[in-house]
Motif scaffolding. Structure first.
Motif, PDB file in Angstrom:
ATOM      1  N   ARG A 154      64.847 -10.219  20.263  1.00  0.00           N
ATOM      2  CA  ARG A 154      63.634  -9.398  20.018  1.00  0.00           C
ATOM      3  C   ARG A 154      62.857 -10.304  19.531  1.00  0.00           C
ATOM      4  O   ARG A 154      61.552 -10.066  20.329  1.00  0.00           O
ATOM      5  CB  ARG A 154      63.766  -8.009  19.103  1.00  0.00           C
TER       6      ARG A 154
ATOM      7  N   HIS B 195      59.543 -11.337  22.674  1.00  0.00           N
ATOM      8  CA  HIS B 195      58.326 -10.910  22.353  1.00  0.00           C
ATOM      9  C   HIS B 195      57.515 -12.323  22.423  1.00  0.00           C
ATOM     10  O   HIS B 195      56.295 -12.176  22.979  1.00  0.00           O
ATOM     11  CB  HIS B 195      58.014 -10.400  20.706  1.00  0.00           C
TER      12      HIS B 195
ATOM     13  N   ARG C 207      70.841  -9.235  17.505  1.00  0.00           N
ATOM     14  CA  ARG C 207      69.831  -8.434  18.359  1.00  0.00           C
ATOM     15  C   ARG C 207      68.443  -8.733  17.565  1.00  0.00           C
ATOM     16  O   ARG C 207      67.497  -8.916  18.760  1.00  0.00           O
ATOM     17  CB  ARG C 207      70.103  -7.140  18.002  1.00  0.00           C
ATOM     18  N   THR C 208      67.989  -8.999  16.585  1.00  0.00           N
ATOM     19  CA  THR C 208      66.534  -9.104  16.109  1.00  0.00           C
ATOM     20  C   THR C 208      66.279 -10.479  16.513  1.00  0.00           C
ATOM     21  O   THR C 208      65.097 -10.726  17.023  1.00  0.00           O
ATOM     22  CB  THR C 208      66.413  -9.111  14.530  1.00  0.00           C
TER      23      THR C 208
ATOM     24  N   ALA D 231      57.684  -4.776  17.458  1.00  0.00           N
ATOM     25  CA  ALA D 231      59.170  -4.749  17.736  1.00  0.00           C
ATOM     26  C   ALA D 231      59.635  -3.333  16.745  1.00  0.00           C
ATOM     27  O   ALA D 231      60.714  -3.013  16.924  1.00  0.00           O
ATOM     28  CB  ALA D 231      59.945  -5.690  17.723  1.00  0.00           C
TER      29      ALA D 231
END
Length: 127
Positions: A26, A30, A22-23, A46
């Motif tokens: 993200r 970005h 997930r990170t 985030a």
């Protein structure tokens, strides 16, 4: 619960296609949306802790999705930028995210979807 369920559904897509956590998604999002920036800037936007961002940057770098370069004004920071593979993954995943969002919206009436979007925008601005 709804946020977690919908997030898990999209996570299945980027994890299945690119082995991303997930990170990582993200960070990729970005950089793809806003262009080169520091890990600190991504973390602030985030709202993710710096250690998680650092791990995601390392993992995306090993996948050859991003590169680091020296920051002209701050020697403690690095500028992160997407490489071609990262740009390609970002473009593909944004298309998939849009399709996923449309599928979720189709489960609601037009009025419900508009109300939900409006309420989420208000909650996102809450401090």
């Amino acid at each position: 619960m709804a946020a977690e369920r919908t997030s898990e559904g999209f996570a299945d897509i980027y994890k299945g296609l690119y082995g991303m956590k997930r990170t990582e998604w993200r960070v990729l999002f970005h950089l793809g949306r806003y262009g080169p920036m520091t890990a600190q800037e991504i973390g602030a936007r985030a709202r993710v802790h710096k250690t998680k961002i650092s791990r995601a940057v390392r993992d995306l770098e090993s996948k050859r999705f991003l590169t680091r370069s020296d920051h002209d004004l701050d020697r403690r920071s690095e500028i992160l930028s997407l490489l071609k593979a990262g740009e390609s993954a970002y473009g593909f995943l944004v298309e998939r995210a849009s399709a996923y969002e449309r599928d979720l919206q189709n489960r609601l009436t037009r009025r419900e979807a508009q109300s939900l979007k409006s309420a989420l925008r208000k909650l996102a601005q809450f401090d």
